[in-house]
Design an enzyme around this catalytic site. Structure first.
Site, PDB file in Angstrom:
ATOM      1  N   ASP A  93      -3.705  -5.897  -8.596  1.00 27.55           N
ATOM      2  CA  ASP A  93      -4.036  -5.265  -7.335  1.00 27.55           C
ATOM      3  C   ASP A  93      -4.329  -3.794  -7.651  1.00 27.55           C
ATOM      4  O   ASP A  93      -4.156  -3.342  -8.786  1.00 27.55           O
ATOM      5  CB  ASP A  93      -2.874  -5.406  -6.337  1.00 27.55           C
ATOM      6  CG  ASP A  93      -3.345  -5.427  -4.893  1.00 27.55           C
ATOM      7  OD1 ASP A  93      -4.465  -4.967  -4.627  1.00 27.55           O
ATOM      8  OD2 ASP A  93      -2.585  -5.895  -4.024  1.00 27.55           O
ATOM      9  N   HIS A 104       0.831  -1.206   0.000  1.00 37.78           N
ATOM     10  CA  HIS A 104       0.000   0.000   0.000  1.00 37.78           C
ATOM     11  C   HIS A 104       0.869   1.260   0.000  1.00 37.78           C
ATOM     12  O   HIS A 104       0.422   2.323  -0.415  1.00 37.78           O
ATOM     13  CB  HIS A 104      -0.918   0.027   1.223  1.00 37.78           C
ATOM     14  CG  HIS A 104      -1.962  -1.040   1.201  1.00 37.78           C
ATOM     15  ND1 HIS A 104      -1.759  -2.272   1.759  1.00 37.78           N
ATOM     16  CD2 HIS A 104      -3.210  -1.055   0.677  1.00 37.78           C
ATOM     17  CE1 HIS A 104      -2.862  -3.002   1.599  1.00 37.78           C
ATOM     18  NE2 HIS A 104      -3.750  -2.288   0.942  1.00 37.78           N
TER      19      HIS A 104
END
Length: 519
Positions: free
Chosen positions: A255, A181
């Site tokens: 992702d 992230h």
């Protein structure tokens, strides 16, 4: 193949007007719903998905793919109405594939009832690095074969309910120390090591028929020869490894393109690279400007024919196959969401997962007198990573659970870091109690937890430690002779711990990961 057929977008909003829904459907093959952006209650989610699907019908387009990151446990995307199942590591502690399949079916049934048809689960990553900030209890454990068995069972369970399972994060996110992230971790393993460890669960889950596979934004030098190239953009990973070597015939999904690990990931050069790598569906974040970049890049790629036409046709065929499969299932009634049968299943998982890490002091089960004073110290629920919904859970849940089995409980909630003065005060309170229960989360990352544990032991009052998240916490406070693990703070897990604490229920869980010496 139209550009919209390559996109899964997200958006902010708990409801949509028909016009807003139509705009989304025109742009994308599907959407991803997130708890903080879109999901408040089961009925609200059902209404939202109904509006989206009605827009697709009105425009004469195929049914929209609607996805959620609903792993359960640490990442519980559906909201409070959905059954609060423990996550993957709780299942790992039971080692029961049949239970995993039953729970997968229940999760899939609840998702499908609200209109969700894709689930970004199961996690096939191995929990081999206790300091990995993003995987942790989202993994079934650290044994490749055992994780593979449970991941395959979860795939079968989800898909038996008409929800497509997504294996992630290829080629394995458990070993590196970084969080995709925020940064791009590097997998420091050879191809031989990957084959013997990280890839084992993916092979098992793919063999079970998983419909989607998600590559992680991880650099894999052993496969690509580069430390600056995320797997998402690497043909060596998405095409050569996933399709050729692992035999995957479903849809490859990226992702999220707005994650820090994929530099400038919302711009055209990376979008085209992802498609050329073999990715079928691009997962876009909610930022409209970033989505415009992705759409523009897709349009240019189609207009200039930079993509192999044969691969484009194959990708379209895979998408059509998924849509056809999804259409075979009926939508269940909303009554199944959080129903009694599923809640009993959540209780079964919780009860069977509670694990005795050590009990040198022979404290468990406790047999307190009715007026015995139990001091319960626990952290305020918080998210350790964006892939986390722990902060939505009730404050003081551990003390409340113990109060249900013993009336004289004094509960204290502490922050992530505990100050010296607070530690001194808690030691004094511990000295006046008959038993202390210390719940911890991420003790490896916070030195003050060790200091608190030592102070409590020094008080002379018996102390029981509870690793409320990763069981690795037990290694941080070896002075505490009795430590149990719950693998999460969902209400069923805390209630199961309380019952085990007083001997109402047996303790049968087994550690699904190796710990440092815990005595």
């Amino acid at each position: 193949m139209a550009g919209r057929d390559r996109l899964l977008v997200s958006f902010a909003g708990f409801d949509l007007s028909p016009d807003a829904a139509e705009a989304i459907v025109r742009r994308a093959a599907g959407v991803t719903l997130y708890r903080h952006l879109n999901m408040a209650a089961a009925g609200q989610v059902r209404a939202l998905t109904d509006v989206l699907q009605a827009a697709a019908v009105l425009l004469g387009l195929p049914a929209l793919l609607i996805a959620a990151d609903h792993e359960t446990g640490q990442l519980h995307a559906m909201g409070a109405d959905a059954t609060p199942f423990g996550g993957a590591m709780a299942l790992g502690a039971t080692g029961d594939a049949a239970l995993a399949e039953r729970i997968g079916q229940a999760i899939g049934t609840e998702l499908r009832a609200t209109g969700i048809t894709l689930c970004y689960a199961p996690v096939c990553d191995l929990a081999t690095n206790p300091r990995n900030p993003v995987v942790g209890i989202r993994s079934f454990g650290d044994d490749p074969a055992a994780v593979g068995v449970l991941a395959a069972a979860m795939v079968r369970g989800l898909q038996s309910s008409g929800v497509a399972a997504t294996v992630k994060h290829l080629p394995g996110h458990g070993d590196p120390g970084g969080d995709t992230h925020h940064e791009r971790p590097v997998i420091e393993r050879s191809r031989t090591e990957l084959e013997g460890r990280e890839l084992v669960p993916f092979r098992a889950a793919i063999a079970a028929g998983a419909r989607l596979a998600m590559a992680g934004h991880l650099a894999v030098p052993a496969l690509t020869g580069r430390r600056d190239l995320p797997a998402t953009l690497a043909r060596e990973v998405v095409t050569d490894l996933l399709r050729r070597d692992l035999g995957f015939g479903g849809l490859a999904i990226s992702d999220a393109l707005d994650m820090g690990a994929i530099s400038d990931g919302a711009r055209g050069v990376d979008v085209v690279a992802a498609l050329r790598a073999g990715t079928d569906l691009l997962l876009c974040g909610p930022d409209p400007a970033a989505q415009e970049h992705v759409v523009a890049a897709l349009t240019r790629a189609i207009e200039t024919a930079v993509l192999d036409r044969g691969e484009v046709r194959e990708s379209r065929a895979r998408l059509d196959d998924l849509r056809s499969w999804l259409s075979e299932f009926e939508q269940p009634s909303l009554d199944v969401v959080g129903g009694a049968e599923h809640r009993a299943l959540a209780d079964e998982l919780a009860g069977r997962s509670i694990t005795r890490i050590r009990d040198r002091d022979g404290l468990v089960p406790i047999r307190p007198a009715g007026d015995a004073r139990i001091l319960v110290i626990e952290p305020r629920p918080r998210d350790l990573t964006p892939a986390d919904t722990t902060s939505t859970l009730a404050v003081g849940g551990l003390a409340d659970a113990i109060r249900a089995v013993h009336r004289a409980v004094d509960g204290v909630v502490v922050g992530a870091a505990i100050q010296d003065a607070e530690i001194a005060a808690l030691r004094e309170r511990a000295a006046a109690a008959d038993l202390v229960v210390l719940g911890t989360v991420d003790a490896l990352g916070e030195p003050s937890v060790m200091a608190l544990a030592r102070a409590l032991v020094a008080s002379g009052t018996p102390v029981i430690g509870v690793a409320l998240r990763g069981p690795w916490d037990a290694a941080v406070y070896p002075e505490i002779g009795t430590v149990l693990a719950t693998y999460g703070i969902q209400p069923p897990s805390l209630a199961a711990f309380a019952r085990a604490l007083v001997g109402v229920a047996p303790i049968s869980g087994r550690l699904p990961v190796r710990l440092q010496s815990t005595g």
